[in-house]
Design an enzyme around this catalytic site. Sequence first.
Site, PDB file in Angstrom:
ATOM      1  N   GLU A 162       0.846  -1.202   0.000  1.00 16.83           N
ATOM      2  CA  GLU A 162       0.000   0.000   0.000  1.00 16.83           C
ATOM      3  C   GLU A 162       0.875   1.243   0.000  1.00 16.83           C
ATOM      4  O   GLU A 162       1.911   1.297   0.669  1.00 16.83           O
ATOM      5  CB  GLU A 162      -0.937   0.033   1.207  1.00 16.83           C
ATOM      6  CG  GLU A 162      -0.241   0.232   2.546  1.00 16.83           C
ATOM      7  CD  GLU A 162      -1.186   0.574   3.683  1.00 16.83           C
ATOM      8  OE1 GLU A 162      -1.378   1.778   3.944  1.00 16.83           O
ATOM      9  OE2 GLU A 162      -1.691  -0.358   4.330  1.00 16.83           O
ATOM     10  N   THR A 205      -4.096   4.855   4.274  1.00 15.80           N
ATOM     11  CA  THR A 205      -4.534   6.100   4.910  1.00 15.80           C
ATOM     12  C   THR A 205      -5.681   6.719   4.110  1.00 15.80           C
ATOM     13  O   THR A 205      -5.701   7.919   3.829  1.00 15.80           O
ATOM     14  CB  THR A 205      -3.365   7.099   5.082  1.00 15.80           C
ATOM     15  OG1 THR A 205      -2.196   6.386   5.526  1.00 15.80           O
ATOM     16  CG2 THR A 205      -3.681   8.153   6.128  1.00 15.80           C
ATOM     17  N   LYS A 237      -8.487  -4.103  10.190  1.00 16.72           N
ATOM     18  CA  LYS A 237      -7.136  -3.689  10.553  1.00 16.72           C
ATOM     19  C   LYS A 237      -7.174  -3.187  12.000  1.00 16.72           C
ATOM     20  O   LYS A 237      -7.723  -2.112  12.265  1.00 16.72           O
ATOM     21  CB  LYS A 237      -6.678  -2.590   9.592  1.00 16.72           C
ATOM     22  CG  LYS A 237      -5.472  -1.786  10.049  1.00 16.72           C
ATOM     23  CD  LYS A 237      -5.250  -0.624   9.067  1.00 16.72           C
ATOM     24  CE  LYS A 237      -4.312   0.421   9.653  1.00 16.72           C
ATOM     25  NZ  LYS A 237      -4.089   1.543   8.707  1.00 16.72           N
TER      26      LYS A 237
END
Length: 215
Positions: free
Chosen positions: A43, A73, A133
């Site tokens: 990512e 993010t 997560k």
Amino acid sequence: MKRQEIVAFIKSERLIAIVRTKEQEKVPEIIEALVQGGIRVIEITSNTPGFLNEISKARERYATSKILIGAGTVTNKVIAEQTIKSGAQFLVTPNVNQKVLAIANQYDIPVAMGALTPTEICTAVDFGADIVKLFPAGNLGVKYFKSVKSPLDDVCIFAVGGIDFSNIEEWIAAGVSGFGLGSALTKAKYGEEVECVKINTERFVKIKKEAKWIH
């Protein structure tokens, strides 16, 4: 790859490597070092300069390889849509946001959604998150994870934040499904940054292969 194939691939790889840097020109070499070390899921965070361009370039560079390039993010629907249009194959958030999932569902893109409390975890699952997560995992530790995981043992949880090679095996033994690792992989400790990233990723890949995963 279709959404469910991407989710299955991420779960089987058990790691999302996090690329976050203040220097845009370093992004391609960090990604290449991760790939050389054996990482297959990466990512690029939205607080990395030029992240949209870097996502597009990475997708093009590894188009013929079995390498997933996603966006991290992703805190809101605007970033979600921007990154998907730039080629992100999956999204990772630090927070629970139904609007991000709505955009991802529209494009059939999987989401690893950030959550910390049992309520947030269940809300993320109810919204349709493909992976939860646990963030920031390291601040509360393995004991907290085990307490949360006990009643929610059917949820695929990746631990992110404060995980490194000093505690990673403890997390595996506790039943975590996978990790998101940033500085543990990319922080230079052995000399040249690129070589360091490769060394760190090879170390994780070795741990992954030898570990007895519960979930």
